[in-house]
Design a protein around this motif. Structure first.
Motif, PDB file in Angstrom:
ATOM      1  N   ARG A 146       2.260   6.608  -6.868  1.00 59.11           N
ATOM      2  CA  ARG A 146       1.217   7.403  -7.489  1.00 59.11           C
ATOM      3  C   ARG A 146       1.533   8.895  -7.392  1.00 59.11           C
ATOM      4  O   ARG A 146       1.384   9.650  -8.350  1.00 59.11           O
ATOM      5  N   PHE A 173       2.499   1.758  -3.416  1.00 65.77           N
ATOM      6  CA  PHE A 173       1.527   2.277  -4.371  1.00 65.77           C
ATOM      7  C   PHE A 173       1.302   3.769  -4.152  1.00 65.77           C
ATOM      8  O   PHE A 173       1.296   4.558  -5.097  1.00 65.77           O
ATOM      9  N   TYR A 174       1.141   4.133  -2.894  1.00 68.50           N
ATOM     10  CA  TYR A 174       0.841   5.516  -2.539  1.00 68.50           C
ATOM     11  C   TYR A 174       1.949   6.454  -3.009  1.00 68.50           C
ATOM     12  O   TYR A 174       1.687   7.473  -3.656  1.00 68.50           O
ATOM     13  N   THR A 207      -5.664   9.156  -3.055  1.00 71.73           N
ATOM     14  CA  THR A 207      -4.566   8.290  -3.485  1.00 71.73           C
ATOM     15  C   THR A 207      -4.483   7.035  -2.616  1.00 71.73           C
ATOM     16  O   THR A 207      -4.265   5.937  -3.116  1.00 71.73           O
ATOM     17  N   THR A 238       0.841  -1.199   0.000  1.00 73.14           N
ATOM     18  CA  THR A 238       0.000   0.000   0.000  1.00 73.14           C
ATOM     19  C   THR A 238       0.875   1.247   0.000  1.00 73.14           C
ATOM     20  O   THR A 238       0.616   2.209  -0.729  1.00 73.14           O
ATOM     21  N   GLN A 294      -5.384  -2.953  -5.015  1.00 73.61           N
ATOM     22  CA  GLN A 294      -4.977  -4.254  -4.478  1.00 73.61           C
ATOM     23  C   GLN A 294      -6.184  -5.169  -4.240  1.00 73.61           C
ATOM     24  O   GLN A 294      -6.098  -6.380  -4.401  1.00 73.61           O
TER      25      GLN A 294
END
Lengths: 202, 374
Positions: free
Chosen positions: A159, A155-156, B183, A152, B191
């Protein structure tokens, strides 16, 4: 346990509050200090106190440091186009000890975990995004454990940091070095097969 | 599969006890509260790494002790080579501290790896709750079947559940702090989506294969007079998981939880096109859940190519003599293998088997302070 002195007891309790130290070990340490010269004990205390008060966090990468900039960020021979993003100091030290990485770091101070009340704003993510916008930065290496919370976090950051000239990579995941296939679990093995690489590029 | 030897140490009301079982029917008889079901519970624990009745590890330890240990010697018949493999499963559990399950002396690093190694179907008096209670118990039925069949299903499910939990906490915190971080939610969505689609796909496929077996056993039990159905319902039938998460975001933010997804799936049971829960009699519900469990057995057998263990807790209670006899005849034939039965009356059991013409079972009589093999 009964102690003959309140001072002794307080000292034992102080040591016992440290991780991995029980009351018996604490007593042994305290009795050892008791046999030392008073000056020596003062020096010992000052070392700890100085560490706590004088130690700074690098304003660039949040590594611990004696100056404004840590000695990794201040070292001109390190490659400023690479930033290795790590969860904490322990991971940084471990990667440093491999001696193979010549770029810079960024210490997040944790990973995103709403269950534990840790959101992005508690971590050093904004400063990382700022750094990643600098022209000289070419790649972010996400050296974060591949757990749910780790993924997570990756990804954060990916991005928010994405721009065409910036490469974002993660550590290779699969069979460990020197590991035998027989002992690898199925999930690791199936991932390793999917992420196989041309021979001779390791 | 079959269980040859079972040893319980400080488990439930047993200080230390060893059982030797046969490959066909095995009976445990004794008065209420003597510990018949505890033996089944132990077998369940060795196969599924946890209690089948949702008990915590600390509720399984003999009162006043701090650990329990279970040992089971299983045999696995391999029909292709006509040879037998021996599996020695040992569980050592200190509640709250340590839980180790080993196969042939090698401890598992992840307990979930063991689930499905020894397939098992448990038929219990509280099975009617499958019909009476909320969707959670029916999802658990699906999950227990699928995780024994499909090795990666359990990992995908656990990961999905954890991600949804994190997403819900994030939504809750956003609401409390009156802000929103798109975000982060996107991070969870990206996911969750592939996992949700995968779980939906696997569940749908399972129910498709399961249904013919269910209808077969139901008509066998009831004589085919009733029209029944079992339908899989999921919000993913309308749209993919990614789309649902995107569309429902405003609602999710309001509710502070993830409102749609496979964690809301259900099975709809009906009888003559009416909801079974409202219109079924006690006996109809009992036949319905029995057919569910026998179909579960049949599908596990087909998929795993080994016969699961079948545990029947107090099944004959509330069934009339002719139904009991019919059921015994059914269970004595293929594809059924090793079966464990508990009953309060040891004499009644003996007569029942004598009447049915089935080879007499291994029979343990459990009485206060003693366990006797008859």
């Amino acid at each position: 346990m009964n102690y003959p002195s309140k001072f002794l007891e307080d000292a034992v309790m102080a040591f016992a509050s440290l991780p991995g130290i029980g009351k018996k070990t604490a007593l042994r340490l305290v009795l050892h200090l008791l046999q030392q010269d008073k000056d020596k004990v003062d020096e010992f205390m000052q070392a700890i106190s100085k560490m706590r008060h004088q130690l700074k966090h690098c304003k660039k990468c949040h590594n611990i440091s004696d100056q404004e900039l840590c000695n990794i960020c201040a070292n001109p021979s390190r490659d400023p186009s690479l930033i290795c993003v790590v969860e904490n100091l322990r991971d940084l030290i471990q990667i440093e000890n491999t001696g193979t990485y010549k770029g810079l770091y960024h210490v997040l101070g944790g990973i995103i975990n709403p269950l534990e009340g840790i959101g992005p704003e508690q971590l050093n993510i904004q400063s990382l995004i700022q750094r990643s916008k600098e022209k000289e930065v070419k790649e972010l290496i996400m050296a974060i454990s591949p757990t749910i919370e780790g993924d997570t976090t990756i990804f954060y950051i990916a991005r928010l940091a994405q721009r065409p000239e910036l490469k974002i990579s993660v550590l290779a995941r699969g069979i460990s070095f020197g590991g035998e296939l027989e002992y690898a679990d199925e999930i690791t093995l199936s991932r390793s097969i999917k992420a196989r690489r041309p021979y001779g590029q390791t | 599969m079959f269980l040859q030897r079972l040893k319980l140490i400080q488990f439930k009301n047993y200080l230390q006890k060893e059982f030797a079982f046969g490959r066909g029917f095995n009976c445990l008889s004794g008065s209420n509260g003597m510990g018949k079901t505890n033996v089944l519970e132990a077998i369940c624990y060795l196969c599924l790494t946890k209690s089948c009745r949702g008990l915590q590890d600390r509720q399984l330890v003999l009162h006043g002790k701090d650990f329990f240990r279970l040992e089971g010697d299983f045999g696995k018949e391999d029909f292709s080579v006509k040879a037998e493999e021996k599996l020695e499963v040992v569980a050592k559990v200190i509640p709250g501290k340590r839980k180790e399950i080993s196969l042939n002396g090698v401890p598992y690093t992840r307990l979930a790896d063991h689930v499905g190694c020894i397939p098992l179907v448990f038929i219990a008096p509280e099975d009617h709750l499958l019909v009476m209670e909320g969707g959670e118990v029916r999802r658990r039925f699906l999950d227990l079947s699928l995780s024994q069949i499909d090795h990666t299903y359990l990992y995908e499910l656990m990961k999905y559940n954890k991600l949804v939990k994190q997403r819900n906490y994030a939504l809750k915190q956003f609401a409390e702090q009156k802000r929103f971080d798109a975000t982060l939610i996107q991070g969870y969505n990206s996911q969750i989506a592939p996992l949700g689609d995968l779980i939906f796909h696997k569940r749908r496929e399972f129910v498709e294969e399961f249904l013919p077996h269910f209808l077969y056993y139901h008509s066998l039990i009831t004589g085919g007079k009733e029209e029944v159905s079992c339908v899989y319902r999921s919000s993913l039938e309308q749209a993919g998981m990614a789309e649902l998460l995107r569309e429902q975001l405003d609602r999710d933010r309001l509710l502070q939880r993830t409102s749609m997804g496979v964690h809301r799936d259900d099975l709809l049971f009906s009888l003559s096109r009416k909801p079974l829960r409202k219109f079924g009699s006690q006996g109809q519900i009992k036949s319905f859940v029995l057919a569910l469990k026998l179909a579960q057995y049949r599908l596990l057998f087909e998929k795993k190519k080994v016969k699961p263990l079948l545990l029947l807790d107090d099944l004959f209670d509330k069934l009339d003599a002719s139904r009991v006899l019919n059921l015994l005849q059914l269970l004595s034939k293929e594809p059924f293998g090793q079966i464990f039965i508990t009953h309060t009356e040891s004499e009644a059991l003996r007569i029942l088997f004598a009447e049915s013409g089935i080879e007499s079972p291994v029979h343990y009589c459990i009485e206060p302070g003693s366990v006797q093999k008859l």
